[in-house]
Design a protein around this motif. Structure first.
Motif, mmCIF file in Angstrom:
data_model
loop_
_atom_site.group_PDB
_atom_site.id
_atom_site.type_symbol
_atom_site.label_atom_id
_atom_site.label_comp_id
_atom_site.label_asym_id
_atom_site.label_seq_id
_atom_site.Cartn_x
_atom_site.Cartn_y
_atom_site.Cartn_z
ATOM 1 N N ILE A 35 0.851 -1.188 0.000
ATOM 2 C CA ILE A 35 0.000 0.000 0.000
ATOM 3 C C ILE A 35 0.887 1.239 0.000
ATOM 4 O O ILE A 35 1.762 1.378 0.858
ATOM 5 C CB ILE A 35 -0.918 0.014 1.242
ATOM 6 N N GLY A 47 5.283 3.715 2.922
ATOM 7 C CA GLY A 47 4.133 2.875 2.587
ATOM 8 C C GLY A 47 3.976 1.774 3.624
ATOM 9 O O GLY A 47 4.713 1.715 4.605
ATOM 10 N N LYS A 48 2.982 0.915 3.395
ATOM 11 C CA LYS A 48 2.732 -0.192 4.316
ATOM 12 C C LYS A 48 2.735 -1.480 3.531
ATOM 13 O O LYS A 48 2.447 -1.495 2.334
ATOM 14 C CB LYS A 48 1.328 -0.042 4.939
ATOM 15 N N SER A 49 3.042 -2.567 4.211
ATOM 16 C CA SER A 49 2.838 -3.869 3.584
ATOM 17 C C SER A 49 2.077 -4.749 4.568
ATOM 18 O O SER A 49 2.261 -4.649 5.779
ATOM 19 C CB SER A 49 4.175 -4.496 3.192
ATOM 20 N N ILE A 50 1.195 -5.569 4.045
ATOM 21 C CA ILE A 50 0.398 -6.465 4.872
ATOM 22 C C ILE A 50 0.495 -7.859 4.271
ATOM 23 O O ILE A 50 0.292 -8.036 3.070
ATOM 24 C CB ILE A 50 -1.075 -6.003 4.928
ATOM 25 N N GLU A 51 0.862 -8.811 5.120
ATOM 26 C CA GLU A 51 1.002 -10.194 4.657
ATOM 27 C C GLU A 51 -0.140 -11.014 5.226
ATOM 28 O O GLU A 51 -0.342 -11.034 6.443
ATOM 29 C CB GLU A 51 2.318 -10.750 5.201
ATOM 30 N N LEU A 52 -0.898 -11.662 4.365
ATOM 31 C CA LEU A 52 -2.032 -12.481 4.808
ATOM 32 C C LEU A 52 -1.737 -13.946 4.531
ATOM 33 O O LEU A 52 -1.158 -14.288 3.507
ATOM 34 C CB LEU A 52 -3.306 -12.110 4.041
ATOM 35 N N LEU A 53 -2.169 -14.804 5.430
ATOM 36 C CA LEU A 53 -2.156 -16.240 5.188
ATOM 37 C C LEU A 53 -3.605 -16.660 5.013
ATOM 38 O O LEU A 53 -4.430 -16.463 5.923
ATOM 39 C CB LEU A 53 -1.529 -16.951 6.395
ATOM 40 N N MET A 61 -11.213 -6.986 0.388
ATOM 41 C CA MET A 61 -10.581 -6.706 1.692
ATOM 42 C C MET A 61 -9.853 -5.368 1.651
ATOM 43 O O MET A 61 -9.923 -4.566 2.591
ATOM 44 C CB MET A 61 -9.553 -7.795 2.034
ATOM 45 N N LEU A 82 -8.383 -2.495 4.300
ATOM 46 C CA LEU A 82 -6.926 -2.389 4.402
ATOM 47 C C LEU A 82 -6.369 -1.090 3.840
ATOM 48 O O LEU A 82 -5.419 -0.530 4.386
ATOM 49 C CB LEU A 82 -6.262 -3.592 3.731
#
Lengths: 83, 83
Positions: A8, A40-46, A60, A65
């Motif tokens: 993001i 910026g941001k990073s988001i890790e999803l499992l 999402m 997010l």
């Protein structure tokens, strides 16, 4: 099982005061070559495997997010093994 | 001119309350397939060309951008054109 990484970033033109503060600090620390900083941001999803995964991830991002007014996002999906 | 993207993530084993909050919210929104969420930061730098760039970027990360005790980082360097 999939691992999704969402990146993001602020849209071009949106002010980034945090980035400006980092730039000033880096310049003050002697890194004069730093001309611009954007954060910026990073988001890790499992995720469990599901149908329509790409459209669900987009949902999402739009719902929770990211803020689509001021932020862009992109995501990558890869196979994940639970560790 | 180079564009450097630094990806900063929490080390394995470090608690991520923000990620847990995001996971709960996604589950509550009906995305039951989300099993884990980890958050991270990204920082984009625009740098003038310099010698020893890689080691200077590592120094920036260790001195200011990342907290090596709880965070891992990696970075990519690419050519940039000023827009």
């Amino acid at each position: 099982m999939k691992k999704v990484t969402i990146h993001i970033t602020l849209k071009q033109g949106v002010l980034d005061p945090q980035g400006q503060a980092i730039q000033t600090s880096l310049n003050n620390l002697g890194f004069a070559e730093v001309e611009e900083v954007r954060t910026g941001k990073s988001i890790e999803l499992l995720l469990e495997n599901r149908e329509n995964m790409d459209s669900r991830i987009t949902e999402m991002c739009d719902k929770l997010l990211a803020n689509p007014v001021i932020e862009d996002y992109r995501f990558e999906v890869e196979e994940a093994v639970r560790t």
